[in-house]
Design a protein around this motif. Structure first.
Motif, PDB file in Angstrom:
ATOM      1  N   GLY A  43       0.824  -1.197   0.000  1.00 12.16           N
ATOM      2  CA  GLY A  43       0.000   0.000   0.000  1.00 12.16           C
ATOM      3  C   GLY A  43       0.856   1.243   0.000  1.00 12.16           C
ATOM      4  N   ARG A  44       0.592   2.139   0.934  1.00 11.39           N
ATOM      5  CA  ARG A  44       1.343   3.402   0.982  1.00 11.39           C
ATOM      6  C   ARG A  44       2.580   3.327   1.865  1.00 11.39           C
ATOM      7  NH1 ARG A  44      -0.097   7.088   5.129  1.00 11.39           N
ATOM      8  NH2 ARG A  44      -1.427   6.137   6.693  1.00 11.39           N
ATOM      9  N   ALA A  45       2.889   2.131   2.368  1.00  8.26           N
ATOM     10  CA  ALA A  45       4.053   1.988   3.246  1.00  8.26           C
ATOM     11  C   ALA A  45       5.340   1.779   2.452  1.00  8.26           C
ATOM     12  CB  ALA A  45       3.850   0.826   4.211  1.00  8.26           C
ATOM     13  N   SER A  46       6.415   2.373   2.951  1.00 10.82           N
ATOM     14  CA  SER A  46       7.773   2.090   2.493  1.00 10.82           C
ATOM     15  C   SER A  46       8.358   1.092   3.475  1.00 10.82           C
ATOM     16  CB  SER A  46       8.624   3.358   2.494  1.00 10.82           C
ATOM     17  OG  SER A  46       8.079   4.325   1.645  1.00 10.82           O
ATOM     18  N   GLY A  47       9.533   0.577   3.177  1.00 12.84           N
ATOM     19  CA  GLY A  47      10.094  -0.358   4.132  1.00 12.84           C
ATOM     20  C   GLY A  47      11.557  -0.661   3.941  1.00 12.84           C
ATOM     21  N   VAL A  48      12.090  -1.352   4.956  1.00 12.04           N
ATOM     22  CA  VAL A  48      13.454  -1.864   4.961  1.00 12.04           C
ATOM     23  C   VAL A  48      13.362  -3.274   5.509  1.00 12.04           C
ATOM     24  CG1 VAL A  48      15.789  -1.589   5.887  1.00 12.04           C
ATOM     25  CG2 VAL A  48      14.390   0.440   5.448  1.00 12.04           C
ATOM     26  N   MET A  49      14.066  -4.212   4.879  1.00 13.57           N
ATOM     27  CA  MET A  49      14.063  -5.581   5.394  1.00 13.57           C
ATOM     28  C   MET A  49      15.450  -6.188   5.276  1.00 13.57           C
ATOM     29  SD  MET A  49      14.186  -8.159   2.753  1.00 13.57           S
ATOM     30  CE  MET A  49      13.455  -9.466   3.678  1.00 13.57           C
ATOM     31  N   THR A  50      15.685  -7.191   6.128  1.00 12.73           N
ATOM     32  CA  THR A  50      16.930  -7.942   6.068  1.00 12.73           C
ATOM     33  C   THR A  50      16.657  -9.379   6.485  1.00 12.73           C
ATOM     34  OG1 THR A  50      19.269  -7.959   6.690  1.00 12.73           O
ATOM     35  CG2 THR A  50      17.706  -7.477   8.441  1.00 12.73           C
ATOM     36  N   VAL A  51      17.490 -10.278   5.992  1.00 11.46           N
ATOM     37  CA  VAL A  51      17.425 -11.690   6.371  1.00 11.46           C
ATOM     38  C   VAL A  51      18.353 -11.887   7.559  1.00 11.46           C
ATOM     39  CG1 VAL A  51      17.909 -14.051   5.615  1.00 11.46           C
ATOM     40  CG2 VAL A  51      16.852 -12.430   4.034  1.00 11.46           C
ATOM     41  N   LEU A  52      17.868 -12.612   8.554  1.00 19.46           N
ATOM     42  CA  LEU A  52      18.664 -12.880   9.750  1.00 19.46           C
ATOM     43  C   LEU A  52      19.320 -14.255   9.697  1.00 19.46           C
ATOM     44  CD1 LEU A  52      16.050 -11.611  12.344  1.00 19.46           C
ATOM     45  CD2 LEU A  52      18.047 -10.381  11.500  1.00 19.46           C
ATOM     46  N   GLU A  53      18.571 -15.235   9.206  1.00 18.35           N
ATOM     47  CA  GLU A  53      19.072 -16.609   9.082  1.00 18.35           C
ATOM     48  C   GLU A  53      18.528 -17.198   7.798  1.00 18.35           C
ATOM     49  OE1 GLU A  53      17.632 -18.770  12.484  1.00 18.35           O
ATOM     50  OE2 GLU A  53      19.248 -18.058  13.766  1.00 18.35           O
ATOM     51  N   GLY A  54      19.297 -18.092   7.203  1.00 16.10           N
ATOM     52  CA  GLY A  54      18.841 -18.751   5.989  1.00 16.10           C
ATOM     53  C   GLY A  54      18.974 -17.846   4.777  1.00 16.10           C
ATOM     54  N   LEU A  73      16.435 -16.026   1.511  1.00 13.21           N
ATOM     55  CA  LEU A  73      15.156 -15.798   0.843  1.00 13.21           C
ATOM     56  C   LEU A  73      15.418 -15.375  -0.589  1.00 13.21           C
ATOM     57  CD1 LEU A  73      13.197 -13.835   3.604  1.00 13.21           C
ATOM     58  CD2 LEU A  73      12.876 -16.224   2.920  1.00 13.21           C
ATOM     59  N   THR A  74      14.469 -15.639  -1.442  1.00 13.91           N
ATOM     60  CA  THR A  74      14.536 -15.186  -2.825  1.00 13.91           C
ATOM     61  C   THR A  74      13.444 -14.146  -3.018  1.00 13.91           C
ATOM     62  OG1 THR A  74      15.377 -17.313  -3.587  1.00 13.91           O
ATOM     63  CG2 THR A  74      14.383 -15.875  -5.247  1.00 13.91           C
ATOM     64  N   GLU A  75      13.825 -13.009  -3.577  1.00 12.59           N
ATOM     65  CA  GLU A  75      12.859 -11.960  -3.880  1.00 12.59           C
ATOM     66  C   GLU A  75      12.632 -11.932  -5.383  1.00 12.59           C
ATOM     67  OE1 GLU A  75      12.096  -7.249  -3.070  1.00 12.59           O
ATOM     68  OE2 GLU A  75      14.112  -7.874  -3.689  1.00 12.59           O
ATOM     69  N   ARG A  76      11.374 -12.018  -5.780  1.00 10.96           N
ATOM     70  CA  ARG A  76      10.992 -11.827  -7.178  1.00 10.96           C
ATOM     71  C   ARG A  76      10.257 -10.502  -7.244  1.00 10.96           C
ATOM     72  NH1 ARG A  76       7.320 -16.538  -8.454  1.00 10.96           N
ATOM     73  NH2 ARG A  76       7.144 -15.457 -10.438  1.00 10.96           N
ATOM     74  N   SER A  77      10.624  -9.677  -8.204  1.00 11.52           N
ATOM     75  CA  SER A  77       9.973  -8.375  -8.331  1.00 11.52           C
ATOM     76  C   SER A  77       9.529  -8.159  -9.764  1.00 11.52           C
ATOM     77  CB  SER A  77      10.918  -7.252  -7.901  1.00 11.52           C
ATOM     78  OG  SER A  77      12.105  -7.286  -8.674  1.00 11.52           O
ATOM     79  N   LEU A  78       8.498  -7.337  -9.916  1.00 13.45           N
ATOM     80  CA  LEU A  78       7.976  -7.000 -11.235  1.00 13.45           C
ATOM     81  C   LEU A  78       8.128  -5.503 -11.457  1.00 13.45           C
ATOM     82  CD1 LEU A  78       4.703  -9.105 -11.285  1.00 13.45           C
ATOM     83  CD2 LEU A  78       6.850  -9.601 -12.439  1.00 13.45           C
ATOM     84  N   THR A  79       8.736  -5.172 -12.571  1.00  8.93           N
ATOM     85  CA  THR A  79       8.899  -3.768 -12.942  1.00  8.93           C
ATOM     86  C   THR A  79       8.518  -3.628 -14.407  1.00  8.93           C
ATOM     87  OG1 THR A  79      11.186  -4.028 -13.682  1.00  8.93           O
ATOM     88  CG2 THR A  79      10.851  -3.576 -11.336  1.00  8.93           C
ATOM     89  N   LEU A 110      18.606 -13.245  -1.227  1.00  9.60           N
ATOM     90  CA  LEU A 110      18.887 -12.367  -0.088  1.00  9.60           C
ATOM     91  C   LEU A 110      19.472 -13.216   1.043  1.00  9.60           C
ATOM     92  CD1 LEU A 110      15.542 -10.346  -0.134  1.00  9.60           C
ATOM     93  CD2 LEU A 110      17.716  -9.705  -1.176  1.00  9.60           C
ATOM     94  N   ALA A 111      20.696 -12.918   1.403  1.00  4.58           N
ATOM     95  CA  ALA A 111      21.387 -13.637   2.466  1.00  4.58           C
ATOM     96  C   ALA A 111      21.472 -12.736   3.697  1.00  4.58           C
ATOM     97  CB  ALA A 111      22.790 -14.023   1.989  1.00  4.58           C
ATOM     98  N   PRO A 112      21.818 -13.308   4.847  1.00  9.93           N
ATOM     99  CA  PRO A 112      21.929 -12.486   6.056  1.00  9.93           C
ATOM    100  C   PRO A 112      22.891 -11.316   5.875  1.00  9.93           C
ATOM    101  CG  PRO A 112      21.936 -14.798   6.637  1.00  9.93           C
ATOM    102  CD  PRO A 112      22.010 -14.739   5.131  1.00  9.93           C
ATOM    103  N   GLY A 113      22.474 -10.167   6.403  1.00  9.28           N
ATOM    104  CA  GLY A 113      23.320  -8.978   6.394  1.00  9.28           C
ATOM    105  C   GLY A 113      22.962  -7.950   5.348  1.00  9.28           C
ATOM    106  N   GLY A 114      22.392  -8.362   4.231  1.00 12.70           N
ATOM    107  CA  GLY A 114      22.031  -7.394   3.212  1.00 12.70           C
ATOM    108  C   GLY A 114      20.720  -6.704   3.545  1.00 12.70           C
ATOM    109  N   LEU A 115      20.561  -5.487   3.080  1.00  6.89           N
ATOM    110  CA  LEU A 115      19.322  -4.737   3.311  1.00  6.89           C
ATOM    111  C   LEU A 115      18.596  -4.527   1.991  1.00  6.89           C
ATOM    112  CD1 LEU A 115      20.283  -1.846   5.759  1.00  6.89           C
ATOM    113  CD2 LEU A 115      18.958  -3.878   6.272  1.00  6.89           C
TER     114      LEU A 115
END
Length: 197
Positions: A117-128, A130-136, A145-150
């Protein structure tokens, strides 16, 4: 046996009140203000603390907060749970204009394509991982996405998070303002499909 009578309320108020208050001028000129009675609160360090962390108000501040929480393993690790049916999540912190969530992901669990929605955000992986798929407008992208990256995202950002690995994953997500809306989309929205081709 008779109980002694207490003095009637306010019986002597009119007689003693004028003697307690000054006849003219500001009401507390006789030194009976809060400061004169209790002392200056700024003179006591525990009452006027200046070492409290300020709430973030910028993307850099939000990123710093996410990194600090991620580094404080004792804060989040005891809270982690896993749910075989769906992603597990718990709110870690709220502040003026933001909230922080802790999420866990078993292998194969996914958020589905969504925006915030209207929210912005910041996320990071702590363990394990994740794969991010995005559409542009340029098409579909994918990144591990591995631990430590933002990851930082703006309002309306369309993506999917999935645990495509064989091990569980844990992540932290900060939303500003707080997450009140999360719009789900089909795997490849028609609008994005038309933009890609």
């Amino acid at each position: 046996m008779r109980m002694p009578r207490l003095r009637k309320r306010n019986r002597d108020r009119k007689r003693f009140l004028p003697a307690l208050l000054p006849a003219a001028g500001p009401r507390w000129t006789d030194g009976l203000s809060d400061v004169s009675i209790a002392g200056d609160p700024t003179a006591f360090p525990h009452l006027a603390r200046t070492d409290l962390p300020a709430h973030p108000t910028t993307v850099a501040g939000y990123a710093r907060l996410v990194r600090e929480i991620a580094a404080d393993r004792a804060r989040w690790e005891p809270l982690v749970r896993y749910d075989a049916l769906t992603r597990w999540y718990a709110r870690l912190e709220t502040g003026p204009g933001y909230e922080v969530w802790l999420l866990s992901w078993l292998p194969g669990q996914s958020s589905g394509f969504h925006d915030h929605g209207r929210a912005s955000g910041v996320m990071t992986v702590l363990e394990g991982e994740l794969t991010e798929r995005s559409l542009t407008a340029g098409g579909e992208g994918s990144r591990a996405l591995a631990p430590g990256g933002l990851r930082v995202f703006s309002p309306g950002y369309l993506h999917e998070m999935v645990n495509a690995a064989l091990e569980p994953a844990v992540s932290i997500h900060l939303y500003t303002p707080g997450l009140v809306e999360m719009n789900q989309y089909p795997a490849v929205p028609d609008a994005a499909r038309h933009e890609v081709h």
